[in-house]
Motif scaffolding. Structure first.
Motif, mmCIF file in Angstrom:
data_model
loop_
_atom_site.group_PDB
_atom_site.id
_atom_site.type_symbol
_atom_site.label_atom_id
_atom_site.label_comp_id
_atom_site.label_asym_id
_atom_site.label_seq_id
_atom_site.Cartn_x
_atom_site.Cartn_y
_atom_site.Cartn_z
ATOM 1 N N GLU A 31 25.778 38.218 1.569
ATOM 2 C CA GLU A 31 26.493 38.462 0.319
ATOM 3 C C GLU A 31 25.968 39.751 -0.297
ATOM 4 O OE1 GLU A 31 27.331 36.594 -4.141
ATOM 5 O OE2 GLU A 31 26.689 35.264 -2.507
ATOM 6 N N LEU A 32 26.885 40.652 -0.625
ATOM 7 C CA LEU A 32 26.528 41.942 -1.200
ATOM 8 C C LEU A 32 26.776 41.950 -2.702
ATOM 9 C CD1 LEU A 32 28.218 44.256 1.465
ATOM 10 C CD2 LEU A 32 25.790 43.627 1.336
ATOM 11 N N VAL A 54 27.274 48.154 7.139
ATOM 12 C CA VAL A 54 27.420 46.700 7.175
ATOM 13 C C VAL A 54 28.252 46.284 8.377
ATOM 14 C CG1 VAL A 54 28.292 44.683 5.940
ATOM 15 C CG2 VAL A 54 27.137 46.508 4.681
ATOM 16 N N VAL A 61 30.633 39.390 5.990
ATOM 17 C CA VAL A 61 30.324 39.443 4.561
ATOM 18 C C VAL A 61 30.978 38.247 3.892
ATOM 19 C CG1 VAL A 61 30.520 40.776 2.433
ATOM 20 C CG2 VAL A 61 30.125 41.943 4.618
ATOM 21 N N VAL A 64 31.417 39.614 -2.137
ATOM 22 C CA VAL A 64 30.992 40.874 -2.738
ATOM 23 C C VAL A 64 30.983 40.685 -4.253
ATOM 24 C CG1 VAL A 64 31.572 43.303 -3.116
ATOM 25 C CG2 VAL A 64 31.885 42.284 -0.845
ATOM 26 N N LEU A 95 35.674 45.285 4.230
ATOM 27 C CA LEU A 95 34.660 44.572 5.011
ATOM 28 C C LEU A 95 35.184 43.276 5.613
ATOM 29 C CD1 LEU A 95 31.697 45.182 2.563
ATOM 30 C CD2 LEU A 95 31.753 45.911 4.963
ATOM 31 N N CYS A 97 36.164 40.737 3.937
ATOM 32 C CA CYS A 97 35.646 39.674 3.084
ATOM 33 C C CYS A 97 36.756 39.195 2.150
ATOM 34 C CB CYS A 97 34.447 40.186 2.291
ATOM 35 S SG CYS A 97 33.867 39.082 0.991
ATOM 36 N N SER A 236 25.914 30.468 -0.081
ATOM 37 C CA SER A 236 25.067 31.654 -0.118
ATOM 38 C C SER A 236 23.736 31.349 -0.803
ATOM 39 C CB SER A 236 25.793 32.781 -0.856
ATOM 40 O OG SER A 236 24.970 33.919 -0.992
#
Length: 265
Positions: A31-32, A54, A61, A64, A95, A97, A236
């Motif tokens: 997780e960004l 990434v 991912v 975000v 990504l 995601c 997460s």
């Protein structure tokens, strides 16, 4: 349930090293945060390069993060935050995601105004084909528990905006796993987790988080309740803690994954 590691858990470790550690220790994804992109920009690295790095890591991912503060923002600040929201949604889509997340704002404000802004960010997300998970923060003044956050999301009524259910904030707000029974399956958009210390809690502080089994959260019951709703997305591990940041990142990531798998069994 797929398991991701949140970059705040390894906050003092450079993103490139975090990507390597997360992959090598066996997590299913990462997780960004918004700050991961900001730090890269400050170092002269554009968002496109972060996305390339990434992707090259091979890590999916899970989510975000965006910048919080948009619930009661007005004027130029609201416009800025919606632009940031748009950027993060665009990064998520690039990504592969499907989810962006935001914590609730601190302070208090008008419920209808917050609901209107939930609809606004939902419309932003729709342009990029992603969903929005909104988290209640146990240390906030208004949206600090499951019930008020569900009320906000119900009033907003946006099909792409749902609940971020965090085991840490559920426990610290006085909630319990049985509270999930009343939540409809379609309400849960994303899940985060970490344990709550049994003693020494400081009001307003949230960087005291621990691996599952080290604190007071009844994790087997929590994960059973979430699984019973049919949730098959990512969970997460978000566990900022200065004591963890002072240790080798690989040790922290490996021990947390082992502890999580233990309570899931």
């Amino acid at each position: 349930m797929k398991l991701a590691l949140h970059t705040w858990t390894l906050d003092t470790t450079p993103l490139g090293d975090v990507l390597r550690v997360v992959r090598e220790t066996g997590w299913d994804g990462i997780e960004l945060r918004r700050v991961d992109f900001l730090r890269a920009a400050q170092a002269g690295e554009p968002a496109e390069r972060v996305i390339e790095r990434v992707r090259a890591s091979g890590l999916p991912v899970a989510c975000v993060g965006v910048e919080m503060g948009w619930m009661w923002a007005r004027g130029d600040e609201r416009a800025r935050l919606l632009q940031v929201f748009d950027e993060q949604c665009r990064h998520a889509a690039a990504l592969g995601c499907a989810t962006v997340m935001s914590a609730s704002d601190r302070g208090r404000g008008d419920l209808r105004e917050a609901a209107a802004n939930v609809r606004a960010v939902g419309d932003v997300a729709a342009r990029h084909g992603v969903r929005v998970a909104v988290e209640f923060n146990s240390q906030a003044e208004q949206f600090n528990a499951l019930a008020p956050m569900r009320e906000l999301l119900a009033l907003a009524g946006h099909p792409l905006c749902g609940l971020l259910l965090d085991a840490y904030h559920l426990e610290r707000s006085g909630g319990k796993p049985d509270d999930v029974d009343d939540v409809a399956a379609e309400e849960i958009t994303y899940v985060q987790f970490s344990d709550v210390p049994r003693t020494g809690l400081v009001p307003g502080a949230a960087t005291d988080r621990l691996p599952p089994g080290a604190g007071s959260v009844p994790f087997p019951a929590f994960f059973r309740k979430v699984a019973a709703k049919g949730y098959t997305g990512y969970a997460s591990y978000e566990a900022p803690n200065p004591q963890a940041w002072a240790r080798p990142a690989a040790d922290v990531a490996r021990e947390a994954l082992t502890a999580t798998r233990s309570v899931l069994r």
